[in-house]
Design a protein around this motif. Structure first.
Motif: not given
Length: 133
Positions: A77-87, A106-114
């Motif tokens: 949900i956070g990733a879909g809401a636009g979070t860029y909080s990978y680090y 997988e979620i973290m890989d996608n957030l890192k790429a984003k």
């Protein structure tokens, strides 16, 4: 969301959750569980659902309670809401209980790429602006 008074308690909620996590790793799991449930209720009642970090905090509490599916769902949900909080997420100890899960990775890989794409876009724009001078 800057002007939303309900979002000003993020640091205090993170601090409370980390205190509960410390109770848990020190072996006081019953008090930690009570604390995590109280924190979940406060987060749900206080932080605007549109604020992406809300999901990150909920995910951390759910992970520590052993509610892994709920934790992963909140991260999505956070990733879909636009979070860029990978680090932030990659270092948040509250997520330690789920780091080994393939869905988390997988979620973290996608957030890192984003996050990397956003950083590269900002840097490219700054470089382009510099060349125009």
């Amino acid at each position: 969301f800057e002007g939303d008074k309900r979002n000003r308690n993020i640091d205090s909620f993170t601090g409370m959750a980390l205190e509960a996590y410390l109770l848990q790793i020190k072996g006081d799991s019953s008090q930690a569980e009570i604390s995590f449930h109280q924190i979940l209720k406060k987060i749900e009642d206080t932080i605007n659902p549109k604020y992406p970090i809300r999901s990150n905090l909920l995910a951390g509490c759910y992970a520590c309670l052993g509610m892994h599916e709920e934790a992963l769902n909140e991260l999505k949900i956070g990733a879909g809401a636009g979070t860029y909080s990978y680090y932030y997420l990659s270092m948040l100890p509250l997520l330690d209980p789920i780091r080994h899960l393939p869905e988390y990775m997988e979620i973290m890989d996608n957030l890192k790429a984003k996050s990397d794409r956003m950083r590269n876009n900002v840097m490219a724009k700054a470089y382009s602006e510099e060349l125009k001078k």
